[in-house]
Each structure stands twice: as C-alpha cells, then as structure tokens.
Scaffold this motif. Structure first.
Motif, mmCIF file in Angstrom:
data_model
loop_
_atom_site.group_PDB
_atom_site.id
_atom_site.type_symbol
_atom_site.label_atom_id
_atom_site.label_comp_id
_atom_site.label_asym_id
_atom_site.label_seq_id
_atom_site.Cartn_x
_atom_site.Cartn_y
_atom_site.Cartn_z
ATOM 1 N N LYS A 33 0.853 -1.187 0.000
ATOM 2 C CA LYS A 33 0.000 0.000 0.000
ATOM 3 C C LYS A 33 0.892 1.241 0.000
ATOM 4 C CE LYS A 33 -3.991 -1.982 2.350
ATOM 5 N NZ LYS A 33 -4.902 -1.880 3.510
ATOM 6 N N LEU A 36 -7.262 -3.402 -5.799
ATOM 7 C CA LEU A 36 -7.992 -2.739 -4.739
ATOM 8 C C LEU A 36 -8.091 -3.662 -3.536
ATOM 9 C CD1 LEU A 36 -9.292 -0.021 -4.292
ATOM 10 C CD2 LEU A 36 -11.453 -0.959 -5.116
ATOM 11 N N ASP A 37 -7.726 -3.151 -2.374
ATOM 12 C CA ASP A 37 -7.777 -3.897 -1.109
ATOM 13 C C ASP A 37 -8.522 -3.014 -0.110
ATOM 14 O OD1 ASP A 37 -7.417 -5.495 1.088
ATOM 15 O OD2 ASP A 37 -5.255 -5.176 1.242
ATOM 16 N N GLY A 38 -9.818 -3.217 -0.002
ATOM 17 C CA GLY A 38 -10.626 -2.321 0.814
ATOM 18 C C GLY A 38 -10.754 -0.988 0.099
ATOM 19 N N LYS A 39 -10.307 0.069 0.756
ATOM 20 C CA LYS A 39 -10.380 1.407 0.160
ATOM 21 C C LYS A 39 -9.051 1.848 -0.454
ATOM 22 C CE LYS A 39 -14.006 3.059 3.204
ATOM 23 N NZ LYS A 39 -14.410 4.075 4.176
ATOM 24 N N TYR A 96 -5.326 0.851 -2.698
ATOM 25 C CA TYR A 96 -4.689 -0.041 -3.665
ATOM 26 C C TYR A 96 -3.436 -0.655 -3.061
ATOM 27 C CZ TYR A 96 -7.475 1.643 -7.620
ATOM 28 O OH TYR A 96 -8.498 1.933 -8.475
ATOM 29 N N ARG A 97 -3.137 -1.863 -3.524
ATOM 30 C CA ARG A 97 -1.850 -2.501 -3.263
ATOM 31 C C ARG A 97 -1.132 -2.549 -4.610
ATOM 32 N NH1 ARG A 97 -0.518 -4.757 1.332
ATOM 33 N NH2 ARG A 97 -2.110 -4.982 2.937
#
Length: 119
Positions: free
Chosen positions: A23, A58-61, A63-64
């Motif tokens: 992140k 997208l990881d939750g809200k 980005y990774r």
C-alpha cells in the motif's frame, strides 16, 4: 533505472524488495531517507501505474501495488532501449564486450548458450 525519475526509481526499488504487494503507506514508510507527503507517493505510484511499471489491486479502500516485471527484466528493457537508440547497436555491443570483466563475459557466454539451446 532508465526511463524513471529519482523518486520513481526509489519507489520501484522498494516494490522490488517487497515480497507482497504494498500500500502507499508501506511504500512511504520504506522511503526512510526522504520526508515526503502521502499524496506525493500516491501520485508517483499512479504515474508508475499509467506508465506500465506497476499493477494495482484494490484492497478495501486502498490499492496494493506490485511491479509489472522484475528488476532484471527492467534492466534488460533499458539495455534494449539503449541499443535501439544508439544508431549502431553492433558497435555498442562490441564496445561493451571489450570493456566487460571476465565474470561479465562468462555470464554473456552462458546466456547466449542457453538462448541457442532454446531455439
């Protein structure tokens, strides 16, 4: 790295050393020698995404981010770009070969033998 600015290169270095997609905050924390804003790192990662250097999920809200290709592949692409832009790739390769160390020449021989066997 050829084709990247200083900050882009520093961020790519962090992503290449990180085993898992990172992140923005994790990348920012890895930039220990610089004091940057979160939004600066986020903008640079977005630029790297648009340039094709990184992919994002997208990881939750948030980005990774992870590299699109390895450091070695990036170096090979940079060498290819230099050869294509130099005007005389043969002369450039011969000049490089004449300045290569014994270890580099052996690595080139090994790589060329492997490439010949694959054909």
């Amino acid at each position: 790295m050829v084709g990247l600015g200083e900050l882009e290169s520093a961020i790519m270095d962090i992503l290449w050393r990180t085993e898992e997609p990172a992140k923005v905050r994790e990348v920012l924390d890895g930039l220990t020698e610089r004091r940057l804003a979160y939004t600066t790192v986020m903008t640079v990662l977005d630029n790297l995404f648009r340039k094709g250097w990184v992919e994002r999920e997208l990881d939750g809200k948030a980005y990774r981010y992870h590299p699109t290709f390895s450091r070695e592949q990036a170096a090979a692409r940079a060498l290819r770009a230099v050869l294509e832009s130099c005007g005389d790739p043969e002369a450039a390769l011969l000049q490089f070969a004449s300045t290569a160390s014994d270890r580099e020449r052996e690595l080139l021989r090994t790589g060329l033998r492997k490439k010949t066997r694959r054909k």
